[in-house]
Write an enzyme that holds these catalytic residues in place. Structure first.
Site, PDB file in Angstrom:
ATOM      1  N   ARG A   1      24.968  40.702  83.893  1.00 12.45           N
ATOM      2  CA  ARG A   1      24.051  40.005  82.980  1.00 12.45           C
ATOM      3  C   ARG A   1      22.649  40.617  83.041  1.00 12.45           C
ATOM      4  O   ARG A   1      21.986  40.766  82.017  1.00 12.45           O
ATOM      5  CB  ARG A   1      24.001  38.509  83.310  1.00 12.45           C
ATOM      6  CG  ARG A   1      23.205  37.700  82.279  1.00 12.45           C
ATOM      7  CD  ARG A   1      23.346  36.216  82.445  1.00 12.45           C
ATOM      8  NE  ARG A   1      22.749  35.754  83.690  1.00 12.45           N
ATOM      9  CZ  ARG A   1      22.802  34.493  84.124  1.00 12.45           C
ATOM     10  NH1 ARG A   1      23.439  33.579  83.417  1.00 12.45           N
ATOM     11  NH2 ARG A   1      22.231  34.143  85.258  1.00 12.45           N
TER      12      ARG A   1
ATOM     13  N   LYS B   1      17.796  36.990  79.838  1.00 10.72           N
ATOM     14  CA  LYS B   1      17.108  36.236  80.897  1.00 10.72           C
ATOM     15  C   LYS B   1      15.798  36.969  81.181  1.00 10.72           C
ATOM     16  O   LYS B   1      15.674  37.759  82.116  1.00 10.72           O
ATOM     17  CB  LYS B   1      18.000  36.147  82.135  1.00 10.72           C
ATOM     18  CG  LYS B   1      17.687  34.976  83.010  1.00 10.72           C
ATOM     19  CD  LYS B   1      18.857  34.608  83.889  1.00 10.72           C
ATOM     20  CE  LYS B   1      18.468  33.756  85.057  1.00 10.72           C
ATOM     21  NZ  LYS B   1      17.723  32.543  84.748  1.00 10.72           N
TER      22      LYS B   1
ATOM     23  N   GLU C   1      20.304  23.210  76.157  1.00 14.18           N
ATOM     24  CA  GLU C   1      20.444  23.309  77.615  1.00 14.18           C
ATOM     25  C   GLU C   1      19.227  22.681  78.282  1.00 14.18           C
ATOM     26  O   GLU C   1      18.262  22.292  77.622  1.00 14.18           O
ATOM     27  CB  GLU C   1      20.614  24.775  78.051  1.00 14.18           C
ATOM     28  CG  GLU C   1      19.495  25.697  77.640  1.00 14.18           C
ATOM     29  CD  GLU C   1      19.816  27.171  77.895  1.00 14.18           C
ATOM     30  OE1 GLU C   1      20.716  27.485  78.684  1.00 14.18           O
ATOM     31  OE2 GLU C   1      19.130  28.014  77.287  1.00 14.18           O
TER      32      GLU C   1
HETATM   33  N1  PXG Z   1      19.977  28.082  81.238  1.00 13.99           N
HETATM   34  C1  PXG Z   1      18.809  28.643  81.547  1.00 13.99           C
HETATM   35  C2  PXG Z   1      17.717  28.620  80.553  1.00 13.99           C
HETATM   36  C3  PXG Z   1      18.622  29.258  82.794  1.00 13.99           C
HETATM   37  O1  PXG Z   1      17.464  29.803  83.105  1.00 13.99           O
HETATM   38  C4  PXG Z   1      20.902  28.622  83.368  1.00 13.99           C
HETATM   39  C5  PXG Z   1      21.013  28.066  82.108  1.00 13.99           C
HETATM   40  C6  PXG Z   1      22.071  28.596  84.291  1.00 13.99           C
HETATM   41  O2  PXG Z   1      22.631  29.891  84.454  1.00 13.99           O
HETATM   42  P1  PXG Z   1      23.380  30.332  85.775  1.00 13.99           P
HETATM   43  O3  PXG Z   1      23.871  31.682  85.467  1.00 13.99           O
HETATM   44  O4  PXG Z   1      22.387  30.301  86.895  1.00 13.99           O
HETATM   45  O5  PXG Z   1      24.502  29.366  85.975  1.00 13.99           O
HETATM   46  C7  PXG Z   1      19.692  29.230  83.727  1.00 13.99           C
HETATM   47  C8  PXG Z   1      19.534  29.850  85.061  1.00 13.99           C
HETATM   48  C9  PXG Z   1      14.829  28.352  88.643  1.00 13.99           C
HETATM   49  C10 PXG Z   1      16.060  29.082  88.283  1.00 13.99           C
HETATM   50  O6  PXG Z   1      14.107  28.886  89.503  1.00 13.99           O
HETATM   51  C11 PXG Z   1      16.590  29.027  87.016  1.00 13.99           C
HETATM   52  C12 PXG Z   1      17.762  29.718  86.745  1.00 13.99           C
HETATM   53  C13 PXG Z   1      18.397  30.415  87.694  1.00 13.99           C
HETATM   54  C14 PXG Z   1      17.848  30.468  88.936  1.00 13.99           C
HETATM   55  C15 PXG Z   1      16.660  29.801  89.236  1.00 13.99           C
HETATM   56  O7  PXG Z   1      14.591  27.280  88.101  1.00 13.99           O
HETATM   57  N2  PXG Z   1      18.236  29.657  85.505  1.00 13.99           N
END
Ligand code: PXG
Length: 291
Positions: free
Chosen positions: A55, A151, A184
């Protein structure tokens, strides 16, 4: 939890936390020009490392950012960072920024991307508590602006939604997409359960394609539960039997209250609880840190 000599990887070298600094001319800092990943390690194994690396490279490709390491080299650098810091259970923040450039946003004037790997301990986002949310006024990006599948280091609209949640006294904000359907959370994907079926917004709903989201879909299907990817309205969310968030930081977190309305009974439901139990069983089956 942390060793005294806690070290951060920057462009192939390790620096003590206090000396781990990047240039003020780095375009990641000046413009949010870069991409990142949040990864977890459980019991000495990095969870879904290949998926996170894939990703990261896809995000980089979309913004025409060349990562100066092969995927194998990148994975080794992550594992080495964990080893050096003697971390078995960790949260790993990987950042690839456009690197040092001029005061001007043209990325072609930045000769080389910078790579940063920070490994630290991070409690689950909601610290074992249930999630409560508001529907944020701030919407998720349109796919024709910054596609949410990238991301990127531009998280300002998610941060604005998070500020709304803080002001409302809840621990998460739900963002709608430009069509007004449920998209989300600010750092996590959303699921609902209705009449025994699990429903989650599809990639076309302008979501980040979460890695935990896919893990949960696979876990549910293994249990013989039907999973449908389709748009969810706010009305459907309010009237769901159960709801939960998924994410690397959040893991699986029951969502029990939205805009002051209880979701189902207002307590974690049976499907959510089963998924949390099964997630705990499989999360240590990642890429081993120690060879
Ligand atoms: N939506 C968004 C907008 C994200 O930023 C997810 C869904 C979940 O994705 P994953 O692949 O992690 O299941 C994310 C992931 C934080 C933090 O510090 C945020 C994410 C990942 C790690 C840390 O708040 N976002």
């Amino acid at each position: 939890m942390l060793s005294k000599e806690f070290e951060v990887y920057i462009d192939g070298k390790y620096y003590p936390k206090k000396e781990a600094k990047i240039s003020v001319f780095d375009h990641g800092f000046l413009y949010g020009d870069g991409v990142f990943e949040g990864i977890r390690a459980y019991e000495g194994c990095v969870f879904k490392l290949n998926e996170h690396i894939n990703r990261l490279y896809e995000s980089a490709k979309s913004i025409e950012l060349i990562i100066p390491l092969s995927k194998a080299e990148f994975k080794n650098a992550i594992i080495e960072t964990l080893n050096r810091n003697k971390l078995k259970d960790a949260y790993i923040r990987v950042v690839v920024s456009r690197g040092i450039g001029t005061l001007g946003l043209n990325p072609t004037l930045c000769p080389k991307a910078s790579i940063i790997i920070i490994a630290d301990y991070l409690a689950p986002l909601f610290e074992g508590k249930n999630a409560t949310a508001i529907i944020a006024f701030t919407r998720r990006n349109s796919v024709t602006a910054i596609n949410p599948m990238i991301k990127s280091l531009n998280y300002l609209n998610n941060i604005l939604a998070r500020i709304e949640a803080n002001k409302a006294g809840v621990n998460e904000a739900l963002m709608l997409n430009q069509n007004g359907t449920v998209c989300e959370g600010t750092g996590d994907n959303i699921f609902i359960v209705k009449a025994g079926v699990i429903i989650t917004p599809p990639p076309s709903a302008a979501i980040l394609l979460g890695i935990t989201r896919q893990v949960v879909i696979d876990l549910a299907e293994k249990e013989g539960i039907k999973v449908v990817e389709r748009s969810i309205t706010v009305h459907e969310l309010y009237n769901a039997d159960e709801s939960f968030f998924t994410g690397t930081a959040a893991e699986i977190a029951p969502l029990v209250n939205v805009d002051g309305k209880l979701i189902g009974t207002g307590k974690p439901g049976p499907v959510t609880t089963m998924l949390i139990d099964n997630f705990k069983k499989i999360r240590k089956r990642g890429t081993p840190i120690y060879s």
